[in-house]
Design a protein around this motif. Structure first.
Motif, PDB file in Angstrom:
ATOM      1  N   THR A 104       1.079  -1.125  -0.330  1.00  0.00           N
ATOM      2  CA  THR A 104      -0.167  -0.104  -0.257  1.00  0.00           C
ATOM      3  C   THR A 104       0.807   0.719   0.015  1.00  0.00           C
ATOM      4  O   THR A 104       0.339   2.713  -0.945  1.00  0.00           O
ATOM      5  CB  THR A 104      -0.739   0.219   1.120  1.00  0.00           C
ATOM      6  OG1 THR A 104      -0.141  -0.413   2.526  1.00  0.00           O
ATOM      7  CG2 THR A 104      -1.696  -1.228   1.009  1.00  0.00           C
ATOM      8  N   VAL A 147       2.741   1.513  -4.022  1.00  0.00           N
ATOM      9  CA  VAL A 147       1.110   2.130  -4.450  1.00  0.00           C
ATOM     10  C   VAL A 147       0.605   3.803  -4.394  1.00  0.00           C
ATOM     11  O   VAL A 147       1.057   4.386  -5.142  1.00  0.00           O
ATOM     12  CB  VAL A 147       0.132   1.244  -4.507  1.00  0.00           C
ATOM     13  CG1 VAL A 147      -1.110   1.613  -5.190  1.00  0.00           C
ATOM     14  CG2 VAL A 147       0.424  -0.101  -4.742  1.00  0.00           C
ATOM     15  N   SER A 148       0.977   4.326  -3.303  1.00  0.00           N
ATOM     16  CA  SER A 148       0.198   5.480  -3.020  1.00  0.00           C
ATOM     17  C   SER A 148       1.900   6.280  -2.963  1.00  0.00           C
ATOM     18  O   SER A 148       1.600   7.827  -3.185  1.00  0.00           O
ATOM     19  CB  SER A 148      -0.555   5.506  -1.512  1.00  0.00           C
ATOM     20  OG  SER A 148       0.485   5.607  -0.360  1.00  0.00           O
TER      21      SER A 148
END
Length: 207
Positions: free
Chosen positions: A119, A122-123
């Motif tokens: 996560t 991805v961010s």
């Protein structure tokens, strides 16, 4: 969405969250969990699950929130122990306990650690609601404890603590095959000892 008949607030929420964590531990990659399977494991309807967590991303973030809360609690306990130690801890006695404790913490939950890395990748960054608790509060508090005892500049301590945490993460996710290639052993003791010595060198202390 209307409140489903089997939605009874905190108890149901916690049961769903635990079911999701259990699914994450067996999924590969951890983002591949199924909302329907989570609902079945939690013994609730899919509608109830979606009442609390409308999207899978929302559910995964809630699992990570719980993981980070446990990590933050561990950090707070270790900082309190260091500050209250009599006589005051210095050198290896100050560095070794948190390194071993955090390494064992992340080593015990590889799937949640992988989810955290996925996560963040991805961010491109920590979510805003975790940024201050982790980077500001936890690492900042650790830096204050270390400031009087290490051999590097005060402004470099938070970056060094972050670098150590990245090393802990990578070592925790190493497969036995990788460990064997690097060191000829899969014994965690060897890796913990190295991480303690590495951390002390990075902080300007004799290993």
């Amino acid at each position: 969405m209307a409140r489903p008949p089997d939605a009874d607030s905190a108890e149901t929420y916690d049961r769903i969250l635990q079911a999701a964590v259990d699914e994450i531990r067996t999924a590969s990659p951890p983002t591949a969990i199924s909302m329907r399977q989570v609902a079945e494991r939690a013994e609730v309807s899919l509608g109830t699950l979606q009442y609390y967590f409308p999207k899978k991303d929302t559910l995964l973030e809630a699992c990570l929130d719980e993981y980070h809360q446990r990590m933050k609690a561990l950090g707070a306990r270790l900082i309190t122990e260091a500050l209250s130690a009599k006589p005051p801890r210095t050198g290896r006695a100050l560095i070794e306990p948190p390194i071993r404790a955090f390494y064992r913490f992340v080593r015990e939950e590889p799937s949640l650690l992988q989810l955290r890395l996925i996560t963040n990748t991805v961010s491109g960054e920590l979510p805003a609601h975790r940024r201050m608790p982790m980077l500001g509060s936890l690492i900042g508090s650790a830096a204050k404890v270390l400031a009087e005892h290490v051999g590097i500049e005060a402004e470099d301590i938070p970056l060094t603590v972050q670098a150590v945490s990245l090393a802990l993460t990578r070592f925790a996710l190493m497969s036995d095959e990788e460990r064997g290639v690097l060191t000829g052993t899969t014994d965690d003791t060897r890796f913990e000892e190295y991480l303690v010595a590495m951390s002390m060198r990075m902080l300007g202390l004799p290993a």
